[in-house]
Design a protein around this motif. Structure first.
Motif, PDB file in Angstrom:
ATOM      1  N   THR A  89     -67.198  31.480 -20.596  1.00 38.38           N
ATOM      2  CA  THR A  89     -66.564  32.490 -21.420  1.00 38.38           C
ATOM      3  C   THR A  89     -66.445  33.790 -20.655  1.00 38.38           C
ATOM      4  N   PHE A  92     -65.350  40.912 -22.367  1.00 39.22           N
ATOM      5  CA  PHE A  92     -64.423  42.005 -22.095  1.00 39.22           C
ATOM      6  C   PHE A  92     -65.026  43.372 -22.395  1.00 39.22           C
ATOM      7  N   GLN A 127     -59.355  29.047 -24.565  1.00 34.14           N
ATOM      8  CA  GLN A 127     -60.248  30.044 -25.132  1.00 34.14           C
ATOM      9  C   GLN A 127     -59.444  30.873 -26.127  1.00 34.14           C
ATOM     10  N   PHE A 168     -59.372  34.448 -28.426  1.00 33.33           N
ATOM     11  CA  PHE A 168     -59.936  35.786 -28.515  1.00 33.33           C
ATOM     12  C   PHE A 168     -59.378  36.498 -29.743  1.00 33.33           C
ATOM     13  N   GLN A 208     -58.708  40.510 -31.065  1.00 34.79           N
ATOM     14  CA  GLN A 208     -58.682  41.914 -30.671  1.00 34.79           C
ATOM     15  C   GLN A 208     -58.394  42.768 -31.888  1.00 34.79           C
ATOM     16  N   LEU A 232     -61.617  42.938 -26.746  1.00 38.50           N
ATOM     17  CA  LEU A 232     -61.475  41.521 -27.058  1.00 38.50           C
ATOM     18  C   LEU A 232     -62.842  40.933 -27.363  1.00 38.50           C
ATOM     19  N   SER A 289     -64.596  37.136 -27.822  1.00 41.72           N
ATOM     20  CA  SER A 289     -64.367  35.709 -27.641  1.00 41.72           C
ATOM     21  C   SER A 289     -64.718  34.962 -28.923  1.00 41.72           C
ATOM     22  N   TYR A 329     -64.606  28.819 -27.107  1.00 41.93           N
ATOM     23  CA  TYR A 329     -64.367  28.208 -25.810  1.00 41.93           C
ATOM     24  C   TYR A 329     -64.259  26.721 -26.110  1.00 41.93           C
TER      25      TYR A 329
END
Lengths: 113, 111
Positions: free
Chosen positions: A101, A104, B33, B35, B37, B43, B45, B48
Motif C-alpha cells: 500500500t 500519502f 488499489q 483510494f 480523497q 488520499l 487507502s 489493496y
C-alpha cells in the motif's frame, strides 16, 4: 504508525521561478513518489525513488527535478513555473516498490501567478 | 491509450442509496488499489485488492482479473461519503509505480 509531511502546504510562485517542494516520512519506507493532480485528470506520476539516492522518471518528469539524499526525504523541484499553473502535488511512500500500500501526504497546493 | 478507465466521472447520491464505481484496465496487473480523497484533503487507502472481494464497513471492493475490472461498492451512502474515489493499478514486475484512474466524484444529493 508513521506520518508523511509535506512542506509548504501552499505555494504561490511567479512565472519562470524555480520552486521546491519537500516531503518527509518516518515510516522507514524504501520507496517514495511524487504525483501531480490536476482537476479531472486523476494522479500522474512525476518521479519516484526506490531507495536513497535512486531516481526514476514517471510519466510527467519533464519540467521537474527530484532529489533523494536521505531515505526519509524526497524533494521535488519545478524547474520553471508556468503562468496560471494550478495543481496539487502529492508525495507518497511505500515499504517497497511492489505489492505494498502507498501512504500519502496531505499535499502541496501550487498556484503560479 | 489509457491503461485505467474509471467510471462514472461523477455521481450524485441520495442518502441511503447504493452505488458502484468501476475501473477497467487494459494491461496485466499485480493488484488494484482504491483510494478516497476528501475535498481538499489527502488520499486515504481504502483497499489493496489483487483479486476477489474485500469488505470494509459499508464498502466492498471486487477485482476480477480475467474480466480486467475492479469495482467499489458503497452501500447505504451517507453525506460523509462525498469526495473523490480513485482506483490505481499496480503493474507486474519490479520497479513499476501505480497508474491512476481519473477518479469518480461523489456528490451528495441534498434534500
Amino acid at each position: 504508525g508513521g506520518i508523511i509531511t509535506q512542506t509548504p502546504k501552499f505555494l504561490i510562485g511567479q512565472e519562470g521561478q524555480k520552486l521546491t517542494l519537500k516531503c518527509q516520512q518516518n515510516f522507514n519506507h524504501d520507496t517514495m513518489y511524487w504525483y501531480r493532480q490536476d482537476s479531472g485528470k486523476g494522479l500522474r506520476l512525476i518521479y519516484y525513488s526506490i531507495t536513497e539516492n535512486d531516481l526514476q522518471k514517471g510519466d510527467l518528469s519533464e519540467g521537474y527535478d527530484a532529489s533523494r539524499e536521505k531515505k526519509s526525504s524526497f524533494s521535488l523541484t519545478v524547474t520553471s513555473a508556468q503562468k496560471n499553473e494550478m495543481a496539487v502535488f502529492l508525495c507518497a511512500s511505500s515499504p517497497t516498490i511492489n505489492q505494498d500500500t502507498q501512504y500519502f501526504g496531505p499535499g502541496t497546493r501550487l498556484l503560479v501567478l | 491509450g489509457q491503461q485505467v478507465q474509471q467510471s462514472p466521472a461523477s455521481l450524485v447520491l441520495q442518502e441511503g442509496e447504493n452505488a458502484e464505481l468501476q475501473c477497467n484496465f487494459s494491461t496485466s496487473l499485480n493488484s488494484m488499489q482504491w483510494f478516497y480523497q476528501r475535498p481538499g484533503g489527502s488520499l486515504v487507502s481504502l483497499f489493496y485488492n489483487p483479486s476477489g472481494t474485500k469488505h470494509s464497513g459499508r464498502l466492498t471492493s471486487t477485482t476480477v482479473i480475467k474480466e480486467r475490472r475492479s469495482s467499489l461498492h458503497i452501500s447505504s451512502s451517507q453525506t460523509t461519503d462525498s469526495g473523490t474515489y480513485l482506483c490505481a493499478l499496480e503493474p507486474p514486475g519490479f520497479a513499476s509505480a501505480l497508474t491512476f484512474g481519473s477518479g469518480t466524484k461523489v456528490i451528495p444529493c441534498l434534500p
